[in-house]
Scaffold this active site. Structure first.
Site, PDB file in Angstrom:
ATOM      1  N   CYS A 167      44.358  45.484  37.114  1.00  0.00           N
ATOM      2  CA  CYS A 167      44.149  44.006  37.153  1.00  0.00           C
ATOM      3  C   CYS A 167      45.180  43.180  36.990  1.00  0.00           C
ATOM      4  CB  CYS A 167      43.218  43.796  35.993  1.00  0.00           C
ATOM      5  SG  CYS A 167      43.071  41.986  35.499  1.00  0.00           S
ATOM      6  N   TYR A 170      42.936  35.545  45.437  1.00  0.00           N
ATOM      7  CA  TYR A 170      41.690  35.592  45.288  1.00  0.00           C
ATOM      8  C   TYR A 170      40.906  34.595  45.896  1.00  0.00           C
ATOM      9  CZ  TYR A 170      42.331  39.316  41.574  1.00  0.00           C
ATOM     10  OH  TYR A 170      42.486  40.624  40.993  1.00  0.00           O
TER      11      TYR A 170
HETATM   12  N1  LIG Z   1      39.205  36.274  32.468  1.00  0.00           N
HETATM   13  C1  LIG Z   1      39.345  36.034  33.797  1.00  0.00           C
HETATM   14  C2  LIG Z   1      40.364  36.791  34.403  1.00  0.00           C
HETATM   15  C3  LIG Z   1      40.231  38.319  34.230  1.00  0.00           C
HETATM   16  C4  LIG Z   1      39.688  38.806  35.262  1.00  0.00           C
HETATM   17  O1  LIG Z   1      38.933  38.283  36.162  1.00  0.00           O
HETATM   18  N2  LIG Z   1      39.632  40.423  35.103  1.00  0.00           N
HETATM   19  C5  LIG Z   1      38.949  41.048  36.276  1.00  0.00           C
HETATM   20  C6  LIG Z   1      39.778  42.255  36.644  1.00  0.00           C
HETATM   21  S1  LIG Z   1      41.028  41.741  37.584  1.00  0.00           S
HETATM   22  C7  LIG Z   1      37.582  41.550  35.389  1.00  0.00           C
HETATM   23  O2  LIG Z   1      37.971  42.094  34.647  1.00  0.00           O
HETATM   24  N3  LIG Z   1      36.542  41.744  36.264  1.00  0.00           N
HETATM   25  C8  LIG Z   1      35.543  42.302  35.807  1.00  0.00           C
HETATM   26  C9  LIG Z   1      34.143  41.703  36.617  1.00  0.00           C
HETATM   27  O3  LIG Z   1      34.326  41.036  37.538  1.00  0.00           O
HETATM   28  O4  LIG Z   1      33.313  42.212  36.402  1.00  0.00           O
HETATM   29  C10 LIG Z   1      38.189  35.679  34.486  1.00  0.00           C
HETATM   30  O5  LIG Z   1      37.172  35.619  33.900  1.00  0.00           O
HETATM   31  O6  LIG Z   1      38.382  35.180  35.793  1.00  0.00           O
END
Ligand SMILES: N[C@@H](CCC(=O)N[C@@H](CS)C(=O)NCC(=O)O)C(=O)O
Length: 297
Positions: free
Chosen positions: A45, A172
């Site tokens: 990530c 993204y």
């Molecule tokens: N906390 C942020 C950014 C962190 C984020 O998106 N991390 C991803 C990995 S790069 C994640 O943990 N995703 C878990 C999911 O989509 O279930 C968000 O909620 O967008």
């Protein structure tokens, strides 16, 4: 919550807000203390990668512990192989639900657990690095860089926004777009931002001059993933990182530093994106390439 709820009616990806935003600060509910806070991160990530780089650059490895989750996320989310030695949980979601049983958002890395209070403090990724840089200053290793110097904060914050919109989140927005218009808009921003940074880095070693700062830490994780993942998986294929002489030299210079190199795991990065994000890659096949020499001088 599924990713689908973050796609607008025009096919744009609109990232969920960060739910846990408490601060670790002196005099607050979560005061900084060695051994009290534990970071959950994935090598895959990019948002977590930042915090791993800063933790190592500042020499905080014995002050803030870390658990690395498995790069492949299943339907239950991020998993701690063998169980987490600190909390005993198998899935990261358990920490989110222990803190807020009604939480319905995605269970994301990075996040920070307060071992003493037994709850999540934050999953607010932009604040996590700033907290390591400020609240944990008394425990920084001797000679650690000042990544967020007060004289440069305004400039750093302004450039960080450009990097976030155009690149960190821009890739993204391109990759998760479900309409041609939303994709076109995002991919245009991605390459306009790369062009701008190429010009900037043709004139200086780091984004704000000679010294490494928070902006460099935020840019690097996206560059490290660009040719291996974003170029194909997210359709950011106008140019590759290696086609930008200054940016590519800069990325390799950072990779030569242990804090960047030791936290960059290309295999986990590729497996995570191509296997986990079936909305983009339904077959889950991980491509073999590209062959890139990050250690080239
Ligand atoms: N906390 C942020 C950014 C962190 C984020 O998106 N991390 C991803 C990995 S790069 C994640 O943990 N995703 C878990 C999911 O989509 O279930 C968000 O909620 O967008």
């Amino acid at each position: 919550m599924k990713l689908g709820s973050e796609i607008s009616s025009a096919g744009r990806f609109v990232r969920q807000p960060n739910r846990f935003t408490a601060r670790i600060e002196q005099g607050g509910e979560h005061p900084p203390e060695p051994g009290r806070y534990h970071l959950y991160a994935s090598y895959a990530c990019p948002w977590a990668h930042r915090s791993l780089i800063v933790r190592e650059l500042l020499g905080l490895q014995d002050v803030v512990g870390v658990t690395i989750v498995d790069p492949i996320r299943d339907e239950k989310g991020w998993r701690v192989p063998g169980g987490d030695p600190v909390t005993g949980v198998e899935y990261l979601s358990e920490l989110y639900l222990a803190t807020d049983p009604g939480y319905e958002g995605r269970h994301t890395v990075p996040c920070v657990w307060d071992v003493t209070a037994g709850r999540l403090v934050t999953n607010d990724y932009p604040q996590i690095t700033l907290t390591l840089e400020s609240a944990f200053a008394p425990w920084h290793a001797e000679g650690a860089p000042d990544l967020y110097p007060s004289s440069l904060r305004e400039e750093i914050d302004a450039l960080n926004e450009v990097i976030f919109d155009g690149l960190n989140n821009g890739v993204y927005r391109a990759g998760f777009a479900t309409s041609q218009g939303a994709y076109d808009e995002a991919v245009t921003a991605v390459f306009a931002t790369l062009d701008l940074l190429e010009e900037r880095l043709a004139r200086r070693a780091h984004l704000h001059g000679d010294a490494l700062t928070e902006s460099d830490v935020r840019l690097y994780p996206t560059l490290a993933r660009f040719d291996a993942v974003y170029h194909s998986h997210f359709k950011c294929s106008v140019r590759r990182l290696v086609d930008y002489p200054a940016l590519w030299a800069y990325a390799r210079r950072l990779y030569a530093l242990p804090a960047f190199r030791d936290t960059t795991d290309f295999d986990q990065i590729k497996r995570h994106y191509f296997v986990t994000q079936r909305n983009v890659n339904p077959s889950g096949i991980v491509p073999r390439g590209p062959e890139i020499d990050w250690t080239a001088p």
